[in-house]
Structure formats: C-alpha cells, structure tokens
Design a protein around this motif. Structure first.
Motif, short mmCIF file in Angstrom:
data_model
loop_
_atom_site.label_atom_id
_atom_site.label_comp_id
_atom_site.label_asym_id
_atom_site.label_seq_id
_atom_site.Cartn_x
_atom_site.Cartn_y
_atom_site.Cartn_z
N GLU A 1 -12.83 -75.46 16.33
CA GLU A 1 -13.40 -74.29 16.63
C GLU A 1 -12.06 -73.31 16.57
O GLU A 1 -10.88 -73.81 16.41
CB GLU A 1 -13.66 -74.43 18.16
CG GLU A 1 -14.92 -75.20 18.48
CD GLU A 1 -15.31 -75.33 19.93
OE1 GLU A 1 -14.18 -75.25 20.74
OE2 GLU A 1 -16.36 -75.61 20.21
N PHE A 2 -12.44 -71.92 16.72
CA PHE A 2 -11.44 -70.92 16.74
C PHE A 2 -11.99 -69.63 17.69
O PHE A 2 -13.29 -69.50 17.47
CB PHE A 2 -11.10 -70.34 15.27
CG PHE A 2 -10.28 -69.50 15.22
CD1 PHE A 2 -8.86 -69.60 15.14
CD2 PHE A 2 -10.56 -68.00 15.04
CE1 PHE A 2 -7.95 -68.71 15.07
CE2 PHE A 2 -9.74 -67.09 14.71
CZ PHE A 2 -8.25 -67.30 14.72
N ALA A 3 -11.05 -69.15 18.52
CA ALA A 3 -11.72 -68.16 19.49
C ALA A 3 -11.07 -66.88 18.67
O ALA A 3 -10.03 -66.73 18.38
CB ALA A 3 -11.04 -68.24 20.72
N TRP A 4 -12.21 -66.02 18.76
CA TRP A 4 -12.15 -64.72 18.04
C TRP A 4 -13.11 -63.69 18.37
O TRP A 4 -14.41 -64.11 18.85
CB TRP A 4 -12.14 -64.84 16.50
CG TRP A 4 -11.85 -63.22 15.66
CD1 TRP A 4 -10.56 -62.86 15.87
CD2 TRP A 4 -12.64 -62.23 15.36
NE1 TRP A 4 -10.89 -61.58 15.12
CE2 TRP A 4 -12.21 -61.48 14.55
CE3 TRP A 4 -14.20 -62.76 15.15
CZ2 TRP A 4 -12.85 -60.25 13.90
CZ3 TRP A 4 -14.89 -61.50 14.53
CH2 TRP A 4 -14.31 -60.52 13.88
N SER A 5 -12.72 -62.54 18.89
CA SER A 5 -13.68 -61.43 19.46
C SER A 5 -14.41 -61.88 20.52
O SER A 5 -15.41 -61.52 20.78
CB SER A 5 -14.42 -61.20 18.21
OG SER A 5 -15.39 -59.97 18.58
N GLY A 6 -13.58 -62.44 21.57
CA GLY A 6 -14.10 -63.01 22.79
C GLY A 6 -15.36 -64.24 22.76
O GLY A 6 -15.98 -64.39 23.63
N VAL B 1 -16.36 -68.03 20.64
CA VAL B 1 -16.02 -69.42 20.16
C VAL B 1 -16.77 -69.35 18.57
O VAL B 1 -17.97 -69.44 18.75
CB VAL B 1 -16.24 -70.54 21.05
CG1 VAL B 1 -16.07 -71.96 20.16
CG2 VAL B 1 -15.51 -70.35 22.33
N TRP B 2 -16.03 -69.62 17.74
CA TRP B 2 -16.51 -69.91 16.27
C TRP B 2 -16.44 -71.19 15.93
O TRP B 2 -15.24 -71.76 16.19
CB TRP B 2 -15.91 -68.82 15.41
CG TRP B 2 -16.20 -67.24 15.78
CD1 TRP B 2 -15.47 -66.78 16.49
CD2 TRP B 2 -16.72 -66.36 15.01
NE1 TRP B 2 -15.72 -65.51 16.85
CE2 TRP B 2 -16.79 -65.56 15.82
CE3 TRP B 2 -17.68 -66.47 13.92
CZ2 TRP B 2 -17.28 -64.09 15.43
CZ3 TRP B 2 -18.43 -65.46 13.72
CH2 TRP B 2 -18.28 -64.23 14.22
N ARG B 3 -17.51 -71.91 15.35
CA ARG B 3 -17.42 -73.47 14.75
C ARG B 3 -17.36 -73.45 13.35
O ARG B 3 -17.97 -72.45 12.78
CB ARG B 3 -18.43 -74.02 15.40
CG ARG B 3 -18.18 -74.32 16.98
CD ARG B 3 -19.20 -75.33 17.50
NE ARG B 3 -18.60 -75.81 18.93
CZ ARG B 3 -19.69 -76.68 19.53
NH1 ARG B 3 -20.52 -77.01 19.04
NH2 ARG B 3 -18.94 -77.01 20.73
N PHE B 4 -16.81 -74.35 12.86
CA PHE B 4 -16.71 -74.67 11.26
C PHE B 4 -17.12 -75.77 10.85
O PHE B 4 -16.75 -76.78 11.54
CB PHE B 4 -15.27 -74.08 10.86
CG PHE B 4 -14.97 -72.81 11.49
CD1 PHE B 4 -15.22 -71.75 10.65
CD2 PHE B 4 -14.29 -72.27 12.53
CE1 PHE B 4 -14.99 -70.36 10.84
CE2 PHE B 4 -14.26 -71.19 12.98
CZ PHE B 4 -14.29 -70.13 12.08
#
Length: 160
Positions: free
Chosen positions: A67-72, A74-77
């Motif tokens: 996971e990565f937090a960006w632009s408010g 949580v984005w998963r990969f």
C-alpha cells in the motif's frame, strides 16, 4: 434503564462526525468518487493496482502488503515494484481527471467512474462510468474534459 445499541450502520454514520479532515472513504474536500475510491475503505481504484493498467489487458487487484498513501487515499499494488514505480511518479500512473468519467467532466459534472472500464489515451489513464461512454470517448471529448478539469476539479477553489 434500557440499553442503547448501535448497529454497524449506526456506528458508520457517526464516523464522519468524529473525523478531523477527510473521513476514511472520502476523498480530498469530501468529494466522493475521485480516483474511483471505495467510499467505505478509502481505497483508490477500489483496490486495483494503477500501474497494472499499463502492463496488461486487465487491471490487477492490489494487496494490503503493498500500500501507498497519496492524495488522501490508500493505493494498493500487486507488487513492490509497482508500488515503487507509483511512489516515484504518482501523477504518471493515477487516472486523469481525478478518475472521474471524461464525458461527465466535459459536461461540467463530477460523474463517478468504474475502475474496470478504463482506456489509455496518449499514454494517460482514463476511467469511464460504463463501456458505452468509453466507446464514445474520442479525442474531442477527452480534450474538452481536460480543458474543463482545471476549473471543475474540487481543489480549484483553493488554488490546487
């Protein structure tokens, strides 16, 4: 005296009242739908890996371990390599127009899109509400949406 019981829905309805800043599930400025975020989990693209749109014909589901937090949100990969690529250049991989439907943006509306209905145009990722809208999306529509987005985007009022 009787007991007060809250259902799961009742508890969830109270969460925004307790939050400072955007509640989990809300995107910046509380605008639903940006980056096809899941309203309950705050997962961008409803958990799909944004890098994977460029690697195959269908997007891959991301995993909690990457996971990565960006632009408010949580984005998963699907992999650490995809997470690293996104972390180095998130704007290159995140959907254009905040992940909203280009036809709606061109018409001046913030219309939520489906992360499974996507297209790459000029090496940019666009999400669409449905397959019919994706089929109608030609260069003229995309250009109109891109031209309108700086005015329509939720953070335009604060200079973002």
């Amino acid at each position: 005296m009787g007991k007060i019981r809250l259902t799961r829905r009742g508890v969830l309805s109270l969460l925004p009242l307790a939050a400072v800043g955007p509640a989990r599930g809300e995107t910046p400025l509380g605008v639903p739908g940006l980056y096809a975020a899941d309203p309950l989990t705050a997962l961008a693209l409803r958990g799909f890996d944004p890098v994977s749109y460029r690697l195959g014909s269908t997007p891959q589901a991301g995993v909690e371990a990457h996971e990565f937090a960006w632009s408010g949100l949580v984005w998963r990969f699907a992999s650490a390599a995809n997470r690293g690529a996104f972390a180095r250049a998130p704007e290159a991989y995140a959907p254009r127009l905040g992940g909203l439907d280009p036809e709606g943006v061109a018409a001046g509306r913030l219309v939520e899109a489906d992360p499974l209905v996507a297209a790459l145009r000029d090496d940019r990722l666009y999400l669409f509400r449905d397959a019919e809208r994706r089929a109608r999306a030609d260069t003229t529509l995309i250009d109109a949406a891109e031209a309108r987005w700086p005015i329509l985007r939720p953070d335009a009022a604060i200079g973002g």
